[in-house]
Write a protein that holds these residues in place. Structure first.
Motif, PDB file in Angstrom:
ATOM      1  N   ARG A   1       0.852  -1.175   0.000  1.00  0.00           N
ATOM      2  CA  ARG A   1       0.000   0.000   0.000  1.00  0.00           C
ATOM      3  C   ARG A   1       0.891   1.229   0.000  1.00  0.00           C
ATOM      4  O   ARG A   1       2.110   1.158   0.124  1.00  0.00           O
ATOM      5  CB  ARG A   1      -0.950   0.001   1.188  1.00  0.00           C
ATOM      6  N   GLY A   2       0.279   2.407  -0.136  1.00  0.00           N
ATOM      7  CA  GLY A   2       1.040   3.646  -0.269  1.00  0.00           C
ATOM      8  C   GLY A   2       1.177   4.038  -1.731  1.00  0.00           C
ATOM      9  O   GLY A   2       1.301   3.204  -2.626  1.00  0.00           O
ATOM     10  N   THR A   3       1.181   5.349  -1.995  1.00  0.00           N
ATOM     11  CA  THR A   3       1.194   5.834  -3.373  1.00  0.00           C
ATOM     12  C   THR A   3       2.586   5.867  -3.985  1.00  0.00           C
ATOM     13  O   THR A   3       2.740   6.065  -5.186  1.00  0.00           O
ATOM     14  CB  THR A   3       0.592   7.246  -3.434  1.00  0.00           C
ATOM     15  N   GLY A   4       3.627   5.697  -3.185  1.00  0.00           N
ATOM     16  CA  GLY A   4       4.978   5.661  -3.726  1.00  0.00           C
ATOM     17  C   GLY A   4       5.257   4.344  -4.427  1.00  0.00           C
ATOM     18  O   GLY A   4       4.745   3.289  -4.054  1.00  0.00           O
ATOM     19  N   GLY A   5       6.099   4.404  -5.464  1.00  0.00           N
ATOM     20  CA  GLY A   5       6.470   3.196  -6.170  1.00  0.00           C
ATOM     21  C   GLY A   5       7.419   2.344  -5.343  1.00  0.00           C
ATOM     22  O   GLY A   5       8.319   2.854  -4.678  1.00  0.00           O
ATOM     23  N   LEU A   6       7.216   1.030  -5.372  1.00  0.00           N
ATOM     24  CA  LEU A   6       8.048   0.094  -4.623  1.00  0.00           C
ATOM     25  C   LEU A   6       8.665  -0.904  -5.590  1.00  0.00           C
ATOM     26  O   LEU A   6       7.949  -1.617  -6.295  1.00  0.00           O
ATOM     27  CB  LEU A   6       7.222  -0.649  -3.577  1.00  0.00           C
ATOM     28  N   THR A   7       9.994  -0.948  -5.636  1.00  0.00           N
ATOM     29  CA  THR A   7      10.709  -1.930  -6.439  1.00  0.00           C
ATOM     30  C   THR A   7      11.249  -3.019  -5.537  1.00  0.00           C
ATOM     31  O   THR A   7      11.969  -2.739  -4.572  1.00  0.00           O
ATOM     32  CB  THR A   7      11.872  -1.278  -7.209  1.00  0.00           C
TER      33      THR A   7
ATOM     34  N   SER B   1      -0.826 -14.380  -2.228  1.00  0.00           N
ATOM     35  CA  SER B   1       0.603 -14.373  -1.944  1.00  0.00           C
ATOM     36  C   SER B   1       1.171 -12.974  -2.157  1.00  0.00           C
ATOM     37  O   SER B   1       2.066 -12.545  -1.437  1.00  0.00           O
ATOM     38  CB  SER B   1       1.320 -15.377  -2.844  1.00  0.00           C
ATOM     39  N   LEU B   2       0.639 -12.260  -3.151  1.00  0.00           N
ATOM     40  CA  LEU B   2       1.017 -10.867  -3.376  1.00  0.00           C
ATOM     41  C   LEU B   2      -0.236 -10.071  -3.681  1.00  0.00           C
ATOM     42  O   LEU B   2      -0.992 -10.413  -4.592  1.00  0.00           O
ATOM     43  CB  LEU B   2       2.003 -10.746  -4.544  1.00  0.00           C
ATOM     44  N   THR B   3      -0.479  -9.024  -2.916  1.00  0.00           N
ATOM     45  CA  THR B   3      -1.597  -8.117  -3.146  1.00  0.00           C
ATOM     46  C   THR B   3      -1.051  -6.717  -3.371  1.00  0.00           C
ATOM     47  O   THR B   3      -0.374  -6.169  -2.494  1.00  0.00           O
ATOM     48  CB  THR B   3      -2.568  -8.099  -1.953  1.00  0.00           C
ATOM     49  N   VAL B   4      -1.319  -6.153  -4.544  1.00  0.00           N
ATOM     50  CA  VAL B   4      -0.956  -4.768  -4.839  1.00  0.00           C
ATOM     51  C   VAL B   4      -2.229  -3.953  -4.668  1.00  0.00           C
ATOM     52  O   VAL B   4      -3.063  -3.887  -5.558  1.00  0.00           O
ATOM     53  CB  VAL B   4      -0.384  -4.614  -6.257  1.00  0.00           C
ATOM     54  N   ALA B   5      -2.399  -3.354  -3.494  1.00  0.00           N
ATOM     55  CA  ALA B   5      -3.631  -2.646  -3.191  1.00  0.00           C
ATOM     56  C   ALA B   5      -3.573  -1.190  -3.611  1.00  0.00           C
ATOM     57  O   ALA B   5      -4.615  -0.560  -3.817  1.00  0.00           O
ATOM     58  CB  ALA B   5      -3.928  -2.731  -1.699  1.00  0.00           C
ATOM     59  N   GLU B   6      -2.359  -0.648  -3.744  1.00  0.00           N
ATOM     60  CA  GLU B   6      -2.241   0.784  -3.991  1.00  0.00           C
ATOM     61  C   GLU B   6      -0.865   1.077  -4.567  1.00  0.00           C
ATOM     62  O   GLU B   6       0.151   0.535  -4.119  1.00  0.00           O
ATOM     63  CB  GLU B   6      -2.432   1.529  -2.669  1.00  0.00           C
ATOM     64  N   GLY B   7      -0.817   1.950  -5.579  1.00  0.00           N
ATOM     65  CA  GLY B   7       0.462   2.360  -6.126  1.00  0.00           C
ATOM     66  C   GLY B   7       1.136   1.266  -6.938  1.00  0.00           C
ATOM     67  O   GLY B   7       0.550   0.249  -7.297  1.00  0.00           O
ATOM     68  N   LEU B   8       2.411   1.461  -7.224  1.00  0.00           N
ATOM     69  CA  LEU B   8       3.193   0.597  -8.112  1.00  0.00           C
ATOM     70  C   LEU B   8       4.026  -0.399  -7.328  1.00  0.00           C
ATOM     71  O   LEU B   8       4.657  -0.054  -6.330  1.00  0.00           O
ATOM     72  CB  LEU B   8       4.128   1.459  -8.976  1.00  0.00           C
ATOM     73  N   VAL B   9       4.041  -1.639  -7.791  1.00  0.00           N
ATOM     74  CA  VAL B   9       5.046  -2.628  -7.397  1.00  0.00           C
ATOM     75  C   VAL B   9       5.788  -3.043  -8.656  1.00  0.00           C
ATOM     76  O   VAL B   9       5.178  -3.488  -9.633  1.00  0.00           O
ATOM     77  CB  VAL B   9       4.428  -3.855  -6.712  1.00  0.00           C
ATOM     78  N   ARG B  10       7.098  -2.886  -8.626  1.00  0.00           N
ATOM     79  CA  ARG B  10       7.948  -3.269  -9.748  1.00  0.00           C
ATOM     80  C   ARG B  10       8.838  -4.410  -9.304  1.00  0.00           C
ATOM     81  O   ARG B  10       9.505  -4.330  -8.274  1.00  0.00           O
ATOM     82  CB  ARG B  10       8.799  -2.070 -10.190  1.00  0.00           C
ATOM     83  N   LEU B  11       8.836  -5.488 -10.076  1.00  0.00           N
ATOM     84  CA  LEU B  11       9.693  -6.634  -9.797  1.00  0.00           C
ATOM     85  C   LEU B  11      10.876  -6.587 -10.749  1.00  0.00           C
ATOM     86  O   LEU B  11      10.701  -6.547 -11.967  1.00  0.00           O
ATOM     87  CB  LEU B  11       8.920  -7.944  -9.969  1.00  0.00           C
ATOM     88  N   ALA B  12      12.083  -6.589 -10.188  1.00  0.00           N
ATOM     89  CA  ALA B  12      13.295  -6.453 -10.995  1.00  0.00           C
ATOM     90  C   ALA B  12      14.369  -7.368 -10.416  1.00  0.00           C
ATOM     91  O   ALA B  12      14.289  -7.785  -9.257  1.00  0.00           O
ATOM     92  CB  ALA B  12      13.781  -5.005 -10.999  1.00  0.00           C
ATOM     93  N   PRO B  13      15.402  -7.695 -11.206  1.00  0.00           N
ATOM     94  CA  PRO B  13      16.485  -8.542 -10.691  1.00  0.00           C
ATOM     95  C   PRO B  13      17.544  -7.721  -9.958  1.00  0.00           C
ATOM     96  O   PRO B  13      17.714  -6.526 -10.205  1.00  0.00           O
ATOM     97  CB  PRO B  13      17.068  -9.171 -11.957  1.00  0.00           C
ATOM     98  N   LYS B  14      18.255  -8.382  -9.060  1.00  0.00           N
ATOM     99  CA  LYS B  14      19.429  -7.786  -8.453  1.00  0.00           C
ATOM    100  C   LYS B  14      20.440  -7.444  -9.534  1.00  0.00           C
ATOM    101  O   LYS B  14      20.651  -8.209 -10.476  1.00  0.00           O
ATOM    102  CB  LYS B  14      20.038  -8.773  -7.456  1.00  0.00           C
ATOM    103  N   ALA B  15      21.070  -6.297  -9.414  1.00  0.00           N
ATOM    104  CA  ALA B  15      22.071  -5.891 -10.400  1.00  0.00           C
ATOM    105  C   ALA B  15      23.194  -6.917 -10.460  1.00  0.00           C
ATOM    106  O   ALA B  15      23.705  -7.365  -9.427  1.00  0.00           O
ATOM    107  CB  ALA B  15      22.635  -4.517 -10.050  1.00  0.00           C
ATOM    108  N   GLY B  16      23.567  -7.317 -11.680  1.00  0.00           N
ATOM    109  CA  GLY B  16      24.681  -8.225 -11.860  1.00  0.00           C
ATOM    110  C   GLY B  16      24.331  -9.697 -11.896  1.00  0.00           C
ATOM    111  O   GLY B  16      25.207 -10.534 -12.137  1.00  0.00           O
ATOM    112  N   LEU B  17      23.064 -10.057 -11.653  1.00  0.00           N
ATOM    113  CA  LEU B  17      22.683 -11.463 -11.748  1.00  0.00           C
ATOM    114  C   LEU B  17      22.886 -11.956 -13.172  1.00  0.00           C
ATOM    115  O   LEU B  17      22.559 -11.261 -14.139  1.00  0.00           O
ATOM    116  CB  LEU B  17      21.223 -11.661 -11.347  1.00  0.00           C
ATOM    117  N   ASP B  18      23.393 -13.183 -13.315  1.00  0.00           N
ATOM    118  CA  ASP B  18      23.637 -13.724 -14.655  1.00  0.00           C
ATOM    119  C   ASP B  18      22.506 -14.623 -15.124  1.00  0.00           C
ATOM    120  O   ASP B  18      22.666 -15.409 -16.058  1.00  0.00           O
ATOM    121  CB  ASP B  18      24.966 -14.480 -14.692  1.00  0.00           C
TER     122      ASP B  18
END
Length: 422
Positions: A291-297, A336-353
């Motif tokens: 929740r919250g209007t800020g984007g979460l990565t 398992s995942l609820t996006v109730a508000e704002g952005l959720v961005r799923l991204a990889p850790k930097a440098g993963l091969d």
């Protein structure tokens, strides 16, 4: 790890070791896996110019009791014995209690202080000054807690010698506004712990209930230490100037059927993993609620599983979320995942091969209706794979229709609106 209750010679060195060198040893030894409720106790002995360092794994000691508690009863300086009852400045063997309604609400830390534990009651206290406070009791007794509702602020640098317990009652808030060096925190209770500065923890962080507020990218410490463990409760990302928060220390969910709330009121990035990143199963635990209007990565550190949640047949119609409660706002919304508000961005850790995968064993829910009207839930995939295994995907808009916004990293699919028939 060494056998419990047996004294082991850690190593020998010619000459003597100062306290700084011993502290470095204790911090290094933290990475050895010890059973819950135990800790390492170090000792030294010298003979013919050779210092032997010993380590013993022991049970955590009992909390400091009433007989060793010293109550703040005056006003002004911490170092003035007349401001305490009985009239003695608390030390390593004591708990400093700030729970008198008649005492002054500001304690001046005019010199460096060392105490076993600190506890706050009613009234709302502020500890401020040019000095610092070291929480120096042994693990189990070291504490900074609150027993009643109200906001208390510690606005001086802190030094922790070990993992410090932080039991915070419902309605209580303890704000640690200045940097913390060393040790770790074991937070329990429904109250709020606010970490307002860049910290340098060397031990574990376990967050087991209530809110933990983070104001800076290093509020949880640096990347060199083990992940902070989120067992229950919520993380809130916010600061006065809305500066983005990019956590340097990873956050790991723990086993158990617990709702974990992530609230972003400013842009936030969290290195994220679960307790069992590969095998899934019951150990992965937790279910996430954004929740919250800020984007979460969420930056996946590896393949990650979220194995808790539930499936219900009719939670996509007319659900109104309550912004004030910490628990899952509606018992039916436990994907398992609820996006109730704002952005959720799923991204990889930097440098993963490789392309990491997030596997959800229950529902994925994107959408909701807040009492204040704000929502705009969005899920964005950027370089990760997502599997919903054994559950379903529900997109719910601001009305009682199933509609939402799904953002893929494939340019051909970006911005595709999925309605109830897609």
């Amino acid at each position: 790890a060494p056998t419990k209750d047996e004294v082991h010679a850690f190593f020998k060195v010619r000459g003597e070791l100062d306290e700084s060198a011993l502290a470095t040893l204790r911090h290094a030894f933290f990475n050895v896996a010890l059973a819950d409720g135990t800790h390492a106790r170090f000792g030294t002995s010298s003979e013919e110019g050779v210092t032997t360092v010993t380590v013993t794994v022991v049970d955590d000691v009992d909390p400091i009791g009433p007989e060793d508690t010293v109550q703040w009863s005056g006003s002004g300086s911490w170092s003035t014995s007349a401001n305490w009852a009985p009239a003695t400045v608390p030390g390593i063997a004591n708990k400093a209690a700030f729970d008198s309604d008649s005492a002054g609400k500001e304690d001046s830390i005019d010199t460096d202080a060392m105490v076993g534990a600190i506890t706050f009651g009613t009234g709302g206290y502020t500890l401020v000054g040019e000095g610092s406070i070291e929480i120096a009791a042994e693990q189990g007794a070291a504490e900074i807690g609150a027993t009643a509702a109200g906001t208390n602020t510690v606005d001086v640098p802190l030094y922790f010698d070990t993992v410090v317990n932080a039991p915070l009652a419902a309605g209580a808030k303890v704000a640690l506004s200045q940097p913390i060096a060393g040790g770790g925190i074991n937070k329990t209770g429904l109250g709020t712990l606010a970490l307002g500065a860049d910290n340098n923890f060397t031990h574990g962080l376990t967050l087991n209930g209530g809110w933990t507020e983070l104001a800076t990218s290093r509020s949880l410490g640096a990347s060199e230490v083990a992940p902070a463990v989120l067992k229950a409760g919520g993380l809130r990302f916010d600061n006065a100037n809305k500066t983005p928060i990019v956590l340097t220390r990873a956050v790991q969910t723990a086993a158990g059927d617990n709702g974990l709330v992530l609230e972003a009121e400013t842009e936030a990035t969290v290195p994220f993993t679960s307790e069992d990143g590969w095998g899934g199963g019951d150990d992965a635990g937790g279910y996430l609620y954004k929740r919250g209007t800020g984007g979460l990565t969420l930056e996946l550190q590896r393949n990650t599983w979220i194995t808790q949640g539930s499936k219900t047949p009719d939670y996509s119609w007319g659900i109104v979320f309550d912004e004030n409660g910490l628990a899952s706002p509606d018992s039916q919304v436990k994907g398992s995942l609820t996006v109730a508000e704002g952005l959720v961005r799923l991204a990889p850790k930097a440098g993963l091969d490789f392309r990491p995968r997030l596997t959800l064993t229950h529902d994925l829910f994107v959408g909701g209706i807040y009492k204040s009207g704000r929502a705009n839930p969005t899920l964005e995939l950027d370089g990760v794979a997502l599997t919903v295994q054994g559950g379903g995907l529900t997109l719910a808009g601001m009305s009682n229709s199933i509609v939402g916004y799904w953002d893929f990293d494939d340019p051909e699919d970006m911005g595709k609106d999925l309605g109830p028939n897609n």
